[in-house]
Design a protein around this motif. Sequence first.
Motif, PDB file in Angstrom:
ATOM      1  N   UNK A  35      25.711  42.339   5.027  1.00  0.00           N
ATOM      2  CA  UNK A  35      24.556  42.845   5.757  1.00  0.00           C
ATOM      3  C   UNK A  35      24.969  44.074   6.565  1.00  0.00           C
ATOM      4  N   UNK A  37      23.905  46.131   9.994  1.00  0.00           N
ATOM      5  CA  UNK A  37      23.120  46.023  11.220  1.00  0.00           C
ATOM      6  C   UNK A  37      23.241  47.327  12.000  1.00  0.00           C
ATOM      7  N   UNK A  40      20.451  48.369  17.533  1.00  0.00           N
ATOM      8  CA  UNK A  40      19.120  47.996  17.990  1.00  0.00           C
ATOM      9  C   UNK A  40      18.234  47.366  16.932  1.00  0.00           C
ATOM     10  N   UNK A  41      18.806  47.020  15.790  1.00  0.00           N
ATOM     11  CA  UNK A  41      18.016  46.430  14.706  1.00  0.00           C
ATOM     12  C   UNK A  41      18.635  45.118  14.243  1.00  0.00           C
ATOM     13  N   UNK A  42      17.861  44.397  13.463  1.00  0.00           N
ATOM     14  CA  UNK A  42      18.386  43.188  12.849  1.00  0.00           C
ATOM     15  C   UNK A  42      19.157  43.534  11.586  1.00  0.00           C
ATOM     16  N   UNK A  43      19.971  42.594  11.111  1.00  0.00           N
ATOM     17  CA  UNK A  43      20.743  42.842   9.887  1.00  0.00           C
ATOM     18  C   UNK A  43      19.843  43.064   8.673  1.00  0.00           C
ATOM     19  N   UNK A  45      20.019  43.100   4.387  1.00  0.00           N
ATOM     20  CA  UNK A  45      20.779  42.584   3.245  1.00  0.00           C
ATOM     21  C   UNK A  45      21.216  43.725   2.335  1.00  0.00           C
ATOM     22  N   UNK A  88      27.113  48.135  12.260  1.00  0.00           N
ATOM     23  CA  UNK A  88      27.944  46.931  12.203  1.00  0.00           C
ATOM     24  C   UNK A  88      27.723  46.302  10.829  1.00  0.00           C
ATOM     25  N   UNK A  90      28.211  43.117   8.577  1.00  0.00           N
ATOM     26  CA  UNK A  90      28.443  41.678   8.699  1.00  0.00           C
ATOM     27  C   UNK A  90      28.621  41.047   7.335  1.00  0.00           C
ATOM     28  N   UNK A 106      28.524  33.514   9.503  1.00  0.00           N
ATOM     29  CA  UNK A 106      28.799  34.933   9.638  1.00  0.00           C
ATOM     30  C   UNK A 106      30.160  35.184  10.263  1.00  0.00           C
ATOM     31  N   UNK A 107      30.742  36.329   9.911  1.00  0.00           N
ATOM     32  CA  UNK A 107      31.911  36.829  10.606  1.00  0.00           C
ATOM     33  C   UNK A 107      31.487  37.665  11.805  1.00  0.00           C
ATOM     34  N   UNK A 108      32.467  38.235  12.497  1.00  0.00           N
ATOM     35  CA  UNK A 108      32.174  39.037  13.685  1.00  0.00           C
ATOM     36  C   UNK A 108      31.938  40.500  13.366  1.00  0.00           C
ATOM     37  N   UNK A 109      32.040  40.856  12.087  1.00  0.00           N
ATOM     38  CA  UNK A 109      31.644  42.185  11.668  1.00  0.00           C
ATOM     39  C   UNK A 109      32.717  43.250  11.782  1.00  0.00           C
ATOM     40  N   UNK A 110      32.442  44.348  11.094  1.00  0.00           N
ATOM     41  CA  UNK A 110      33.242  45.574  11.202  1.00  0.00           C
ATOM     42  C   UNK A 110      32.323  46.659  11.737  1.00  0.00           C
TER      43      UNK A 110
ATOM     44  N   UNK B  42      30.305  38.951  21.239  1.00  0.00           N
ATOM     45  CA  UNK B  42      31.348  38.865  20.210  1.00  0.00           C
ATOM     46  C   UNK B  42      30.866  39.347  18.841  1.00  0.00           C
ATOM     47  N   UNK B  43      29.560  39.526  18.694  1.00  0.00           N
ATOM     48  CA  UNK B  43      28.885  40.064  17.513  1.00  0.00           C
ATOM     49  C   UNK B  43      28.699  39.048  16.392  1.00  0.00           C
ATOM     50  N   UNK B  44      29.322  37.882  16.490  1.00  0.00           N
ATOM     51  CA  UNK B  44      29.167  36.895  15.426  1.00  0.00           C
ATOM     52  C   UNK B  44      27.791  36.255  15.492  1.00  0.00           C
ATOM     53  N   UNK B  45      27.090  36.244  14.382  1.00  0.00           N
ATOM     54  CA  UNK B  45      25.776  35.599  14.312  1.00  0.00           C
ATOM     55  C   UNK B  45      25.993  34.092  14.186  1.00  0.00           C
ATOM     56  N   UNK B  91      17.849  36.490  17.061  1.00  0.00           N
ATOM     57  CA  UNK B  91      17.163  37.021  15.886  1.00  0.00           C
ATOM     58  C   UNK B  91      16.429  35.901  15.162  1.00  0.00           C
ATOM     59  N   UNK B 101      17.915  37.483  -0.247  1.00  0.00           N
ATOM     60  CA  UNK B 101      17.699  38.543   0.734  1.00  0.00           C
ATOM     61  C   UNK B 101      17.034  37.949   1.968  1.00  0.00           C
ATOM     62  N   UNK B 104      15.487  39.638   8.664  1.00  0.00           N
ATOM     63  CA  UNK B 104      15.661  39.436  10.095  1.00  0.00           C
ATOM     64  C   UNK B 104      14.657  40.277  10.879  1.00  0.00           C
ATOM     65  N   UNK B 105      14.274  39.772  12.045  1.00  0.00           N
ATOM     66  CA  UNK B 105      13.514  40.571  12.983  1.00  0.00           C
ATOM     67  C   UNK B 105      14.450  41.519  13.726  1.00  0.00           C
ATOM     68  N   UNK B 106      13.860  42.319  14.620  1.00  0.00           N
ATOM     69  CA  UNK B 106      14.646  43.316  15.350  1.00  0.00           C
ATOM     70  C   UNK B 106      15.399  42.730  16.535  1.00  0.00           C
TER      71      UNK B 106
END
Lengths: 115, 114
Positions: A35, A37, A40-43, A45, A88, A90, A106-110, B42-45, B91, B101, B104-106
């Motif tokens: 994903x 991200x 300010x937005x959601x992830x 796909x 980001x 994910x 999920x991971x913590x992302x790059x 931490x950014x993890x979902x 989210x 797919x 997600x919302x914002x």
Amino acid sequence: DAGVTQSPTHLIKTRGQQVTLRCSPKSGHDTVSWYQQALGQGPQFIFQYYEEEERQRGNFPDRFSGHQFPNYSSELNVNALLLGDSALYLCASSLGSRNPNEKLFFGSGTQLSVL
Amino acid sequence: AQTVTQSQPEMSVQEAETVTLSCTYDTSENNYYLFWYKQPPSRQMILVIRQEAYKQQNATENRFSVNFQKAAKSFSLKISDSQLGDTAMYFCAFGTYNNNDMRFGAGTRLTVKP
């Protein structure tokens, strides 16, 4: 039990370069989804890999490509980077034998910054 | 196309109080999943709670519960006895049985104040 791990955590690139991001799924998982991200937005796909094949793809250009290895780990490659690719990224893993959206880990992302 | 709308960009609540986050969605599917994910610094979902559309009973997970209104396409999250650790982005997300797919919302930024 390690969860989903991603590397690197942060990355800075310049426009036109290429980047590779890596993901190791949670132990026992065989499906990896990526994903994007934006701030300010959601992830959103990008695509999903299962049994080393791209199973489904979102609305992203061909500059975004991926790979899944026999150990289920995965790479996301982005070519010809644009400023708008800053985001980001994910990775999420799941069990492909069931509905993969039922439970994603999920991971913590790059965090990728394109200058 | 499926869309998810979160109309509250930011919310705040006092510690120990209750807060409700709103989410609406649009779909022509009859069978689907709805989720609330938490994203701390931490950014993890992290999955907070999940609802399957065919289940009439609202899902609950400890202090977290949902109000799922299928006809109105509404899926709100109630957090009871708010704790400082609940401070995060939340989210709302939508997924179907035959499509990988997830939408997600914002997001809603929730701050729990001491």
